[in-house]
Scaffold this active site. Structure first.
Site, PDB file in Angstrom:
ATOM      1  CE  LYS A  87       9.860  47.714  54.641  1.00  0.00           C
ATOM      2  NZ  LYS A  87       9.077  46.783  55.467  1.00  0.00           N
TER       3      LYS A  87
HETATM    4  O1  G3P Z   1       6.632  47.899  58.579  1.00  0.00           O
HETATM    5  C1  G3P Z   1       7.529  48.028  59.643  1.00  0.00           C
HETATM    6  C2  G3P Z   1       7.109  47.152  60.739  1.00  0.00           C
HETATM    7  O2  G3P Z   1       7.193  45.828  60.314  1.00  0.00           O
HETATM    8  C3  G3P Z   1       7.756  47.304  62.035  1.00  0.00           C
HETATM    9  O3  G3P Z   1       6.789  47.011  62.949  1.00  0.00           O
HETATM   10  O4  G3P Z   1       5.876  46.215  65.040  1.00  0.00           O
HETATM   11  O5  G3P Z   1       8.172  45.486  64.326  1.00  0.00           O
HETATM   12  O6  G3P Z   1       7.756  47.822  65.072  1.00  0.00           O
HETATM   13  P1  G3P Z   1       7.174  46.608  64.435  1.00  0.00           P
END
Ligand code: G3P
Length: 217
Positions: A87
């Protein structure tokens, strides 16, 4: 549509795997920290533990921001396990690294993508997956789903094989709408996946079927 779970929690990963609908896992440094996994050696061991639970791709994020360091770190991550996808953040050195990895057969997930232009660059650089963060866009009054639609349109125009991995999914309607638009993959929490199960008519219908069956027994 592939279903990835966005967590570093092994119990949740196991539960999703046992449900039989899991195609992979995405993680990031914040999700690792949330589980108390810190320090390079522990983090690397945790990636292997995740790979041992699931059959599909497991995204492992580099923390370097310099081209040479991203390449070195990404190559080490890729060597950890055949299921690892490296990633890489959507920054200039990251785009260069995506191209290097693509040229050398290392699969990648370009993360922190918030615009169609960034997604176009990721595809040009040969990313395996591109991760637009739809929930974080919604958080700042910008339509995250519209970004998924824009990227789908652009990739289809040119036949780019980079898979659209809708990330920062916050709820079941995000998943359903991403499926309608044609995102290749979604990554969300276990609760967002299990939310797809729920319908009150299913529950009341089952209750009635079982009650009627039991009348004759
Ligand atoms: O895969 C990306 C994700 O982990 C971000 O999610 O909920 O932190 O915006 P969030």
């Amino acid at each position: 549509m592939k279903f990835f779970i966005d967590t570093a929690n092994l119990d949740e990963i196991r539960e999703a795997q046992e449900l039989g609908v899991l195609d992979g896992v995405t993680t990031n440094p914040s999700l690792m920290a949330k589980e108390g996994i810190t320090g390079r050696d522990n983090i690397l061991k945790h990636y292997v533990a995740i790979c041992d639970i699931v059959d599909g791709d497991v995204s492992a994020e580099v923390i370097s921001t310099d081209y040479d360091e991203i390449v070195k770190e990404g190559e080490q991550l890729a060597e950890l396990h055949g299921q690892i996808v490296v990633k890489v953040p959507m920054i200039e050195d990251g785009v260069r690294a995506l191209k290097h990895f693509s040229d050398n057969g290392i699969r990648t997930n370009c993360t922190l993508v918030f615009s169609a232009g960034q997604a176009l660059l990721a595809a040009k650089a040969g990313a395996t997956y591109v991760s637009p963060f739809i929930g974080r866009l919604d958080d700042i009054s910008t339509d995250g789903l519209n970004l998924i639609a824009e990227i789908r349109h652009i990739y289809d125009n040119y036949g780019y094989e980079t898979q659209i991995l809708a990330a920062s999914i916050r709820h079941t309607m995000h998943i359903i709408n991403c499926a309608k638009i044609g995102a290749d993959v979604m990554t969300g929490s276990l609760s967002s996946i299990k939310g797809l199960l729920k319908h009150p008519l299913t529950d009341s219908g089952l209750e009635k079927f079982l009650a009627d069956y039991n009348k004759g027994n």
